[in-house]
Scaffold this active site. Structure first.
Site, short mmCIF file in Angstrom:
data_model
loop_
_atom_site.label_atom_id
_atom_site.label_comp_id
_atom_site.label_asym_id
_atom_site.label_seq_id
_atom_site.Cartn_x
_atom_site.Cartn_y
_atom_site.Cartn_z
N ASP A 34 0.81 -1.21 0.00
CA ASP A 34 0.00 0.00 0.00
C ASP A 34 0.85 1.26 0.00
OD1 ASP A 34 -2.33 -1.51 0.15
OD2 ASP A 34 -2.35 -1.47 2.33
N ARG A 35 0.27 2.32 -0.50
CA ARG A 35 0.95 3.62 -0.56
C ARG A 35 1.39 4.08 0.83
NH1 ARG A 35 -1.80 9.14 -1.28
NH2 ARG A 35 -0.05 10.48 -1.77
#
Length: 182
Positions: A45-46
């Site tokens: 995930d970012r």
């Protein structure tokens, strides 16, 4: 010979080479990796940091990313609160999420690890303690570790994937990668 890159993905970087669909440019893998023909084997995930593997070999990509192979992924997880044994036991047994029961995880409390500073830093609340755990899973559901810790009352503040199988972040600073032949 297949090519394998071990990349220490910084916070805020997308696990892809382009950013389509965003009105503002966000950091992507292309800001750090100028190697042609490699693709991420899985995602991170970012708002998560740490080990991301990239390869030019489709079989390796599938072997690394596909949950059927149950390759262990170990995370260093900073959680809000003071984990009690009951919460840790639930994580070890598997947690019921909206998309079903997770497989059992390996979980341990650890001292604060020596990591690079995160930019931006996590939110800190003086009245709420935080703790560190190692969590090893063998699945790869969307935001799984974050959802597991939240399900037992321990929201994740910082998530760093430290290893996938035998590959680790040892010696890699954020934004750096190691190019291997396998």
């Amino acid at each position: 010979m297949a090519r394998l890159l071990l990349f220490n993905k910084p916070f805020g970087v997308l696990s892809q080479f382009t950013d389509r669909g965003s009105p503002t440019a966000r950091a992507t893998l292309s800001d750090y990796i100028a190697v042609k023909g490699v693709y991420p084997a899985g995602r991170l995930d970012r708002d998560s940091e740490g080990l991301l593997l990239l390869t030019d070999d489709g079989r390796w990509q599938a072997r690394i990313a596909d949950p059927r192979f149950k390759l262990p992924k170990t995370y260093l997880v900073q959680v809000e609160g003071d984990p009690q044994e009951a919460a840790l036991a639930r994580l070890r047994q598997g947690v019921e999420l909206k998309d079903g029961m997770t497989l059992p995880a390996e979980v341990a409390r650890i001292d604060t690890p020596e990591l690079w500073p995160r930019d931006p830093p996590i939110r800190v609340r003086k009245s709420v303690p935080d703790s560190w755990l190692t969590i090893t899973i063998r699945e790869g559901r969307n935001r799984q570790v974050r959802r597991m810790t939240a399900a037992v009352g321990l929201p994740t503040l910082r998530l760093v994937r430290w290893s996938i199988g035998d590959w680790t972040l040892t010696g890699l600073a954020p934004g750096q990668f190691l190019d291997l032949s396998v």
